[in-house]
Scaffold this motif. Structure first.
Motif, short mmCIF file in Angstrom:
data_model
loop_
_atom_site.label_atom_id
_atom_site.label_comp_id
_atom_site.label_asym_id
_atom_site.label_seq_id
_atom_site.Cartn_x
_atom_site.Cartn_y
_atom_site.Cartn_z
N ILE A 87 0.84 -1.20 0.00
CA ILE A 87 0.00 0.00 0.00
C ILE A 87 0.87 1.25 0.00
O ILE A 87 0.64 2.20 -0.77
CB ILE A 87 -0.94 0.00 1.22
CG1 ILE A 87 -1.97 -1.11 1.09
CG2 ILE A 87 -1.63 1.35 1.37
CD1 ILE A 87 -2.89 -1.21 2.27
N GLN A 88 1.89 1.25 0.85
CA GLN A 88 2.78 2.41 0.92
C GLN A 88 3.52 2.61 -0.40
O GLN A 88 3.70 3.75 -0.85
CB GLN A 88 3.77 2.23 2.06
CG GLN A 88 3.12 2.20 3.44
CD GLN A 88 4.12 1.90 4.54
OE1 GLN A 88 5.30 1.72 4.29
NE2 GLN A 88 3.64 1.86 5.78
N ALA A 89 3.93 1.48 -1.02
CA ALA A 89 4.65 1.60 -2.29
C ALA A 89 3.74 2.10 -3.40
O ALA A 89 4.15 2.92 -4.23
CB ALA A 89 5.25 0.24 -2.66
N SER A 90 2.51 1.62 -3.43
CA SER A 90 1.60 1.99 -4.52
C SER A 90 1.09 3.42 -4.42
O SER A 90 0.59 3.97 -5.40
CB SER A 90 0.41 1.02 -4.55
OG SER A 90 -0.32 1.09 -3.34
N ALA A 101 7.83 6.59 -11.48
CA ALA A 101 8.31 5.26 -11.82
C ALA A 101 8.84 4.52 -10.60
O ALA A 101 8.78 3.29 -10.53
CB ALA A 101 9.39 5.35 -12.89
N ASP A 102 9.37 5.25 -9.62
CA ASP A 102 9.93 4.60 -8.43
C ASP A 102 8.86 3.81 -7.68
O ASP A 102 9.15 2.77 -7.09
CB ASP A 102 10.56 5.63 -7.51
CG ASP A 102 11.83 6.22 -8.10
OD1 ASP A 102 12.40 5.58 -9.02
OD2 ASP A 102 12.25 7.31 -7.66
N ALA A 103 7.63 4.33 -7.67
CA ALA A 103 6.55 3.63 -6.98
C ALA A 103 6.28 2.28 -7.62
O ALA A 103 6.11 1.26 -6.93
CB ALA A 103 5.28 4.48 -6.98
N MET A 104 6.27 2.22 -8.96
CA MET A 104 6.02 0.96 -9.65
C MET A 104 7.18 -0.01 -9.44
O MET A 104 6.97 -1.21 -9.32
CB MET A 104 5.81 1.23 -11.15
CG MET A 104 5.44 -0.02 -11.94
SD MET A 104 3.99 -0.88 -11.30
CE MET A 104 2.72 0.36 -11.59
N VAL A 105 8.39 0.50 -9.36
CA VAL A 105 9.54 -0.35 -9.08
C VAL A 105 9.39 -1.01 -7.71
O VAL A 105 9.64 -2.20 -7.55
CB VAL A 105 10.85 0.46 -9.15
CG1 VAL A 105 12.03 -0.37 -8.65
CG2 VAL A 105 11.12 0.91 -10.58
N THR A 107 8.33 -5.74 -4.51
CA THR A 107 7.62 -6.40 -3.40
C THR A 107 6.90 -7.65 -3.88
O THR A 107 6.90 -8.68 -3.20
CB THR A 107 6.60 -5.42 -2.78
OG1 THR A 107 7.26 -4.21 -2.42
CG2 THR A 107 5.97 -6.03 -1.56
N LEU A 108 6.30 -7.58 -5.06
CA LEU A 108 5.63 -8.76 -5.62
C LEU A 108 6.63 -9.87 -5.92
O LEU A 108 6.33 -11.05 -5.73
CB LEU A 108 4.87 -8.37 -6.89
CG LEU A 108 3.69 -7.40 -6.69
CD1 LEU A 108 3.06 -7.04 -8.04
CD2 LEU A 108 2.64 -8.02 -5.77
#
Length: 269
Positions: free
Chosen positions: A224-227, A232-236, A241-242
């Motif tokens: 959640i925090q990453a998304s 682009a850093d958020a998608m990385v 994480t996945l």
């Protein structure tokens, strides 16, 4: 004159070479996938997808990130607590249903009603009855993981040789002794297969609860925090994480599969 056995021996591949060939095929498949991923990210074929090299570098960085490791430990703790509890619940119930047909017939409608209910749909109910959040996660894990173990136990008991059970009964052994000495050992490979299937369910459900609830810890909370990041850093971060979630599932499944092969060599033979 060359015998048929000699020709068969010459054409036979040694187990070590067969394993090496299998690992090479696996490695080739992974390499092709990563290469396609890299090309899709570099060329912009998939606009939102970062390159494999960037994502995998972030995967390595997360291995040294204390916050991520704490979230990973939270998810694994819930799974490690919930799975044994599911075994303790599902195996006795499966043995009961498999050995007492009347009970199985009486509960069949209930089982068929409860089993298709998505566990994620029960999150609000679990949060209402179980606090703190870790208890709700464990309760949902036990519910979801119990089904594959129960069904595999049930079918394992049904697969027991009736001659063996009748032989034990003819020698004066009671129902408990028959279950302990014949039904449970014979159904053990089926039960372990159910446990292996349930292990992946525990990870999926733990992460799903964390993601839906947005609690204080867990891989789902980290997602959640990453998304919610920008650019682009958020998608990385999301993809890294996945990848970690997939790696954990792969390691757990591999360990359980090896344990299954060691414990039940006779079945694979």
């Amino acid at each position: 004159m060359t015998s048929t056995a000699t020709l068969a021996g010459r054409g036979r591949i040694s187990p070590s070479r067969a394993r090496l060939a299998k690992y090479l095929r696996h490695a080739t498949g992974v390499a092709v996938f990563i290469l396609a991923w890299e090309l899709a990210g570099r060329t912009g074929l998939i606009s939102w997808l970062p390159a494999a090299s960037t994502s995998l570098a972030r995967v390595a960085q997360l291995a040294a990130d204390p916050a991520f490791l704490a979230d990973l430990a939270s998810t694994l703790t819930a799974a490690a607590v919930g799975l044994p509890l599911a075994v303790l619940v599902a195996v006795p119930v499966g043995l009961l249903l498999g050995t007492v047909p009347v009970v199985e017939e009486m509960t069949r409608a209930i089982v068929e009603f409860l089993r298709p209910i998505p566990s994620v749909a029960l999150i609000p109910l679990a949060l209402f009855f179980f606090q703190p959040e870790i208890n709700a996660k464990v309760a949902l894990i036990v519910y979801a993981a119990s089904w594959p173990i129960l069904i595999n136990t049930l079918y394992g008991v049904r697969d027991v040789d009736p001659v063996a059970t009748e032989t034990l009964r003819s020698f004066g052994f009671g129902p408990g002794a028959v279950i302990w000495r014949v039904s449970l050992p014979s159904a053990a490979p089926f039960i372990f297969t159910g446990v292996r299937l349930a292990a992946s369910i525990t990870l999926i459900l733990a992460i799903s609860v964390e993601y839906v609830v947005g609690g204080a810890g867990g891989i789902g909370a980290f997602l959640i925090q990453a998304s919610t990041g920008i650019g682009a850093d958020a998608m990385v971060d999301v993809i890294a994480t996945l990848v970690w979630a997939g790696l954990v599932g792969l390691v757990v499944n591999t360990l359980l599969l090896r344990a299954e092969r060691r414990l039940f060599r006779w079945r694979h033979a």
